[in-house]
Design a protein around this motif. Structure first.
Motif, short mmCIF file in Angstrom:
data_model
loop_
_atom_site.label_atom_id
_atom_site.label_comp_id
_atom_site.label_asym_id
_atom_site.label_seq_id
_atom_site.Cartn_x
_atom_site.Cartn_y
_atom_site.Cartn_z
N VAL A 247 0.96 -1.17 0.04
CA VAL A 247 0.06 0.00 0.09
C VAL A 247 0.83 1.25 -0.17
O VAL A 247 0.72 2.08 -0.83
CB VAL A 247 -0.94 -0.05 1.28
N ASN A 248 1.93 1.31 0.76
CA ASN A 248 2.91 2.29 0.66
C ASN A 248 3.30 2.67 -0.40
O ASN A 248 3.61 3.60 -0.80
CB ASN A 248 3.98 1.95 1.70
N ALA A 249 3.87 1.61 -1.07
CA ALA A 249 4.58 1.75 -2.42
C ALA A 249 3.57 2.15 -3.35
O ALA A 249 4.10 2.94 -4.40
CB ALA A 249 5.15 0.24 -3.02
N CYS A 250 2.34 1.84 -3.34
CA CYS A 250 1.15 2.29 -4.43
C CYS A 250 1.16 3.94 -4.15
O CYS A 250 1.27 4.75 -5.07
CB CYS A 250 -0.10 1.84 -4.06
N GLN A 251 1.22 4.29 -2.67
CA GLN A 251 1.12 5.72 -2.65
C GLN A 251 2.24 6.39 -2.97
O GLN A 251 2.37 7.50 -3.65
CB GLN A 251 0.89 5.96 -1.23
N ALA A 252 3.48 5.87 -2.93
CA ALA A 252 4.80 6.56 -3.43
C ALA A 252 4.82 6.69 -4.97
O ALA A 252 5.22 7.77 -5.43
CB ALA A 252 5.90 5.72 -2.80
N GLU A 253 4.22 5.48 -5.58
CA GLU A 253 4.41 5.55 -7.00
C GLU A 253 3.21 6.68 -7.54
O GLU A 253 3.38 7.45 -8.52
CB GLU A 253 4.08 4.46 -7.44
N LYS A 254 2.09 6.80 -6.88
CA LYS A 254 1.23 7.91 -7.31
C LYS A 254 1.74 9.32 -7.16
O LYS A 254 1.34 10.00 -7.83
CB LYS A 254 -0.01 7.54 -6.55
N ARG A 255 2.24 9.24 -5.98
CA ARG A 255 2.82 10.76 -5.87
C ARG A 255 3.97 11.08 -6.74
O ARG A 255 4.05 12.11 -7.09
CB ARG A 255 3.62 10.80 -4.30
N ALA A 256 4.51 10.21 -7.28
CA ALA A 256 5.64 10.47 -8.27
C ALA A 256 4.87 10.50 -9.91
O ALA A 256 5.53 10.56 -10.77
CB ALA A 256 6.67 9.34 -8.43
N GLY A 257 3.66 10.57 -9.77
CA GLY A 257 2.73 11.01 -10.90
C GLY A 257 2.72 9.62 -11.79
O GLY A 257 2.33 9.61 -13.16
N LYS A 258 2.95 8.20 -11.41
CA LYS A 258 2.78 7.15 -12.21
C LYS A 258 1.39 6.46 -12.11
O LYS A 258 0.64 6.83 -11.19
CB LYS A 258 3.73 6.08 -11.47
N ARG A 259 0.94 5.75 -13.36
CA ARG A 259 -0.22 5.01 -13.30
C ARG A 259 0.24 3.76 -12.62
O ARG A 259 1.19 3.05 -13.01
CB ARG A 259 -0.48 4.71 -14.70
N VAL A 260 -0.60 3.49 -11.63
CA VAL A 260 -0.39 2.43 -10.55
C VAL A 260 -1.23 1.14 -10.97
O VAL A 260 -2.44 1.42 -10.98
CB VAL A 260 0.01 2.73 -9.12
#
Ligand code: AMP
Ligand code: MG
Length: 337
Positions: A247-260
């Motif tokens: 879940v943390n990794a999802c949030q970090a990737e989303k903050r970086a503007g990635k489609r997750v």
């Protein structure tokens, strides 16, 4: 070259036979994944398969035959317990590695003194193999290291314009490649796990070992060539055991503007429901997870920049094969051959 996808009929089988005897390659369905088939006796056909897939030259191929084929045409020695294994599991998703050399093209086994032979159960594969009545090498019909294909469309995505014919036998039920089992020693040794498990084999012949190379993410690679990225989607991937970390990794990737996207077993889906990510449901049972895995990895590479996969809880049995593919697909180390 135009690539045709054709249903399996007497006409398409004749066409496939002609291509094979002219030294060409044809994609065929099996119950595990689609294979890229070529005449195992023909050096240049076998070389063509390595070239079109971009397959490392030291990764040997499996010879496929129909169920009435006389195995003594291609193997030198039938180990004592081999008959029991064939009777229990073949035709089916089990490849047996026999002592043999010199019967098929030397390119098939890449210089090893063994030959891997499989008798697929898929009706379409059987019809094709009966039509040609020779051993056909058929590695998975994907560009090397890419996700293996479980539909004719997947094969088309990788080989459009590069091969003349894809025989369409529908979606592959099994979904992961055959169990590869070395039968050259006193007891069978599984080299690649699959849907025929160690327990099933031991149940028939009394014992079975599993060759398990190190597969943990971050672990030092001891045997390059065994542990290289494989079955991999063309997006960034990460595999987590811990759901909270995922879940943390999802949030970090989303903050970086990635489609997750997240790929996990059904019961863990609710953990990601509020993260605003694409969800891929691997299912509940081991059979479901095996049959869905590759299709979902191919969907993921189209839909997202980053795929966060979560290891299914269940282990052992058929899950050994599923976890082996999922782990390799998500490895960050990319060992070059
Ligand atoms: P694929 O055709 O892409 O499903 O890959 C075939 C698998 O079978 C690979 O993992 C090969 O290393 C393995 N294989 C094929 N022939 C042999 C052999 N003679 N000895 C050991 N492994 C083999
Ligand atoms: Mg393969």
């Amino acid at each position: 070259m135009t690539t045709h996808i054709k249903q399996i009929t007497s006409e398409s089988l004749s066409e496939a036979k002609k291509i094979i005897f002219d030294g060409g390659v044809v994609a065929i369905p099996t119950e595990t994944v689609y294979g890229l088939g070529g005449n195992a006796f023909d050096d240049s056909a076998v070389e063509k398969i390595f070239a079109v897939k971009g397959r490392p030259a030291d990764n040997p191929l499996i010879a496929h035959v129909h169920k009435e084929y006389d195995l003594s045409n291609i193997i030198d020695y039938d180990p004592p317990y081999a008959k029991a294994l064939r009777e229990a599991f073949l035709p089916g998703p089990l490849t047996l590695v026999y002592p043999s050399t010199g019967k098929v093209s030397p390119c098939v086994s890449c210089g090893l003194n063994t030959l891997a032979v499989r008798i697929p159960a898929h009706e379409g594969a059987q019809a094709f193999l009966r039509a040609v009545d020779i051993p056909v090498v058929a590695p998975s019909a994907n560009i090397s290291k890419h996700v293996s294909p479980t539909s004719a469309q997947h094969v088309f995505e990788d080989f459009n314009g590069k091969i003349p014919l894809i025989l369409d036998g529908g979606a592959c039920e099994g979904g992961i490649e055959s169990t590869v089992c070395d039968i050259t020693g006193d007891i069978p040794v599984i080299l690649r796990p699959g849907l025929i498990t160690k327990e099933m084999i031991a149940g028939v012949v009394g014992a079975c070992e599993e060759y398990t190379p190190a597969l943990q993410e971050g672990e030092k690679v001891k045997s390059p060539g065994v542990l290289y990225k494989h079955y991999a989607p063309r997006c960034k991937t990460a595999l987590y055991t811990d759901t909270a970390e995922a879940v943390n990794a999802c949030q970090a990737e989303k903050r970086a503007g990635k489609r997750v996207a997240v790929l996990c077993e059904e019961e863990k889906l609710p953990c990601f429901a509020r993260e605003g990510v694409i969800l891929f449901n691997l299912g509940k049972t081991e059979e479901e997870m095996a049959s869905r895995l590759y299709g979902l990895l191919r969907e993921a590479e189209k839909a997202c920049d980053t795929l966060i996969a979560v290891k299914p809880t269940k282990q052992g049995g058929k899950m050994t094969g599923v976890l082996n593919r999922l782990t390799k697909a998500c490895l960050s180390v990319d060992i070059k051959h």
